[in-house]
Design a protein around this motif. Structure first.
Motif, short mmCIF file in Angstrom:
data_model
loop_
_atom_site.label_atom_id
_atom_site.label_comp_id
_atom_site.label_asym_id
_atom_site.label_seq_id
_atom_site.Cartn_x
_atom_site.Cartn_y
_atom_site.Cartn_z
N UNK A 278 -2.05 6.52 0.45
CA UNK A 278 -3.28 5.78 0.76
C UNK A 278 -3.36 5.50 2.25
N UNK B 101 -7.30 -10.37 2.26
CA UNK B 101 -7.38 -9.71 0.96
C UNK B 101 -6.01 -9.43 0.37
N UNK C 136 -10.19 -2.31 -1.88
CA UNK C 136 -9.17 -2.78 -0.92
C UNK C 136 -8.16 -3.77 -1.51
N UNK C 137 -8.62 -4.85 -2.18
CA UNK C 137 -7.62 -5.80 -2.72
C UNK C 137 -6.72 -5.14 -3.77
N UNK D 213 -16.88 1.29 7.94
CA UNK D 213 -16.64 2.74 7.83
C UNK D 213 -16.71 3.25 6.39
N UNK E 199 -18.07 -9.69 6.00
CA UNK E 199 -16.79 -9.06 6.38
C UNK E 199 -16.46 -7.82 5.54
N UNK E 200 -17.42 -6.93 5.42
CA UNK E 200 -17.12 -5.63 4.80
C UNK E 200 -16.68 -4.67 5.90
N UNK E 201 -15.83 -3.71 5.55
CA UNK E 201 -15.44 -2.71 6.55
C UNK E 201 -16.56 -1.68 6.65
N UNK F 91 -9.23 -9.56 8.00
CA UNK F 91 -9.81 -9.41 6.67
C UNK F 91 -8.79 -8.82 5.70
N UNK G 213 -15.71 -7.71 -4.44
CA UNK G 213 -14.39 -7.54 -3.84
C UNK G 213 -13.51 -8.76 -4.11
N UNK H 287 0.84 -1.20 0.00
CA UNK H 287 0.00 0.00 0.00
C UNK H 287 0.87 1.25 0.00
N UNK I 186 -17.03 -14.63 2.62
CA UNK I 186 -17.31 -15.17 3.95
C UNK I 186 -18.81 -15.23 4.21
N UNK J 208 -5.70 -2.04 -3.66
CA UNK J 208 -4.71 -1.25 -2.93
C UNK J 208 -3.55 -2.09 -2.44
N UNK K 38 -20.31 -14.10 6.80
CA UNK K 38 -20.81 -12.84 7.38
C UNK K 38 -20.28 -11.62 6.62
#
Ligand code: ATP
Ligand code: MG
Lengths: 410, 235
Positions: A5, A319, B116-117, B107, B103-105, A315, B163, A1, B99, B119, B101
């Protein structure tokens, strides 16, 4: 990253917990604030002290009676004769001016107003030696000194206290020790401190001082001599010359120690500097302790945050986040927290300095707080270092979490 | 075995894999010698009673956990040889995980969750566009700025699938993806996965308790007490 970011994510995560972030950095805010505040006042005070010392002129030498480091019985008084001897251009080529000073306390009266203040008996070149400037009139002359004229130059604060004004005073009469003195000039305000305020002084010819205010058992004795060297480079030479002239006029044999003491502005300045540097070290100590406390606070909250966000960390690892990515994320947060605290602290300290400065100015001590760019940079860098240092362990803990276990964490 | 023709070597090749969990003094064997080959483009459903080791196996396949013994080749790469950071790259590039559940963030919005992946990968160009395209492909092109709590369970799971897909992984792993969903949104998610498998030829391994869901897969693997039951035993 990428780092930008990480910065964006840190801002998002810190602002999601605004109250907590603010409370966390309070330790840093207070620590940095106190240091910046006190430092700005200290630098302001230093500047005003040095300014005062320098305003007298850096090439001035003081000569006092007696010797502080060696035992001298019956030291000779310094006299106007000594001053005359020093005025010898061939023996003392590096000396520009000499002003003997006979000082004393006396009453000064104008009409019904009267006050007790210090009277300086000096000669005509005292103004030049000490850099006094006049706002009106002129300093008294050499003939005033030889004729023992009853003339006086008033400090502005003294004038204000006696007459309620600082102008249009030339030609009026004040009574010093109940003798009438004609006002010939008023000096410009120079400022002062609680120990001495030249603005409250009155200057009269030293001869008039001897005659009317301070009668001496040794008629031509003075309190001290001011010697002005040609320039600041020739101070050492001037001191050397003055020393040998005074030793011979006091008839000291080569075995006898000096019965007088000389100092110059540079010595005084270096003492002032060493006092302020001790103060600075002391402050640095306080800064260190408060930043330590603030840093522990940050570490504590970062550990809490790592625990709270265990699943998030799991998580992110699932990822594809590497250890470094997670560590960077948490380090960025702690560093940002503490730099943020440091910056608020700088503002807070600035405010503190301004308030104390304003209070001091109101009570008559001019003190202009000074914040140097250096201290701001230092505070910011220090906060950054604290954030990284105390954030390291929590970030490492986050980075080392096992992905499955972190994901399973409730 | 017509599937092992020249072109297709297994993308997942698990050999005699075991996993023991340590609980204080006792060792709990969760997997007791698994052999499993899954080929590119397959859709495999893993079934079995609770505690049989389905999630444990999925975590091994997803490189989230390491086995006690045995070998696992992912895309011909021996996973047990890889270091932590290499595993992270494998998870980022070759595996998409969904998953139960979601498992999203919480915020950040759907779009940012999907980025995210990207990044964490080396190729961050067109991050936004790629994430938008992924959301479009799961039918959420009009919800990209919704936070997870502004989406239904089914929609959240579809964000999670977007995702998982955004880095175009070799395999998609889904551990009870419909477990938390009502039958309607469960069906939508399953349709999405089936479509991915049929249209895009994505290799999918999914765990489910629902025989109807499992029946939609080409192959069903039954786990029982840490071992795979052969079809004969199963029937
Ligand atoms: N972290 C752990 N520590 C100890 N034992 C564990 C751990 N994780 C799983 N186990 C054990 O391993 C076995 C397999 O667990 P696993 O989660 O793989 O089952 P599962 O098939 O996914 O069950 P479910 O259908 O309920 O999700 C269980 O007996 C479980 O108790
Ligand atoms: Mg499970």
């Amino acid at each position: 990253m990428k780092i930008w970011q990480a910065l964006k994510e840190a801002i998002a995560s810190l602002s999601a917990n605004r109250t907590r972030s603010f409370l966390t950095v309070l330790g840093i805010v207070i620590g940095v604030g106190a240091v910046i505040g006190v430092l700005s006042l200290g630098q302001g005070a230093e500047a005003s002290i040095i300014g005062q010392i320098e305003s007298i002129g850096t090439n001035v030498i003081y000569v006092f009676r007696g010797n502080t480091s060696e035992d001298v019985t019956n030291p000779n008084s310094l006299t106007t004769a000594d001053a005359d001897a020093l005025a010898n251009r061939t023996r003392a080529p590096h000396i520009l001016n000499i002003s003997p000073v006979l000082a004393g306390q006396s009453s000064v009266r104008f009409g019904d107003e009267s006050t007790q203040t210090s009277i300086m008996g000096v000669v005509e070149n005292y103004a030049e030696v000490t850099g006094i400037e006049l706002s009106e009139g002129s300093f008294f002359t050499e003939s005033n000194v030889t004729n023992r004229s009853s003339v006086v130059v008033l400090g502005p604060e003294l004038a204000e206290r006696l007459t309620g004004r600082q102008t249009e005073l030339v030609g009026t009469t004040v009574h010093i020790n109940n003798y009438p003195f004609r006002v010939v000039g008023v000096t410009k305000a120079k400022g002062g401190n609680q120990f001495s305020s030249p603005d409250m002084d009155a200057y009269i010819p030293i001869t008039a001082m001897q005659l009317r205010v301070k009668r001496q058992s040794i008629p031509n004795a003075v309190d001290f001599l001011l010697i002005q060297a040609q320039d600041s480079q020739s101070i050492d030479d001037a001191m050397q010359e003055a020393k040998s002239i005074l030793r011979s006029s006091h008839r000291l044999s080569s075995r006898q120690p000096d019965d007088f003491t000389m100092t110059n502005q540079q010595d005084v300045l270096s003492i002032a500097n060493s006092i302020t540097s001790i103060l600075t070290i002391f402050l640095a100590g306080i800064a260190g302790i408060s930043l330590l406390v603030g840093g522990i606070g940050i570490m504590n909250i970062m550990l809490v945050s790592v625990t709270e966000r265990t699943r998030e960390i799991g998580l992110r690892k699932a990822l594809g986040a590497r250890k470094f990515d997670i560590q960077l994320q948490f380090l960025t947060e702690s560093a940002m927290l503490s730099v943020f605290g440091g910056l608020i602290g700088v503002g807070f300290g600035w405010l503190l300095g301004e308030i104390v400065g304003a209070i001091a100015a109101n009570s008559g001590t001019p003190l202009v707080p000074q914040i140097s760019l250096n201290s701001v940079l230092l505070a910011t860098l220090f906060s950054l270092a604290v954030g990284i240092f105390f954030g390291w362990y929590p970030a490492l803990r986050a980075a080392n979490l096992e992905p499955v276990e972190a994901l399973r964490y409730e | 075995m017509e599937l092992t023709s020249q072109a297709s070597r297994p993308v997942i090749d698990v050999r005699n894999l075991t996993k023991d969990y340590r609980l204080g003094e006792i060792m709990v064997p969760a997997l007791r010698g698994i052999d499993l080959q899954i080929f590119p483009g397959e859709m495999v459903a893993i079934m079995g009673p609770s505690g049989s080791g389905k999630s444990t196996l999925m975590n091994m396949i997803g490189c989230l956990d390491s086995p006690t013994s045995g070998e696992y080749y992912l895309d011909s790469l021996l996973v047990s040889d890889l270091k932590d950071d290499e595993l992270a790259i494998v998870r980022n590039q070759k595996i998409g995980f969904v998953f139960q559940n979601y498992n999203l963030l919480p915020r950040i919005d759907a779009l940012e969750n999907v980025t995210l992946p990207i990044r964490y990968s080396d190729i961050t160009a067109n991050m936004r566009q790629r994430a938008e395209a992924a959301l479009q492909s799961v039918g959420l092109g009009d919800r990209i700025h919704h936070k997870p709590n502004q989406l239904s369970g089914g929609q959240q799971q579809r964000v999670a699938i977007a995702r998982a897909l955004v880095n175009e992984p070799a395999i998609l792993l889904a551990d009870e993806p419909t477990g938390n969903l009502d039958s309607q949104s469960g069906k939508e998610v399953m349709d999405l996965l089936l479509n991915l498998n049929q249209q895009e030829n994505t290799t999918i391994v999914l765990v489910t308790h629902d025989p109807k869901v499992a029946a939609q897969a080409k192959r069903i693997v039954q786990l029982f007490d840490g071992l795979i039951k052969t079809p004969e035993e199963a029937s």
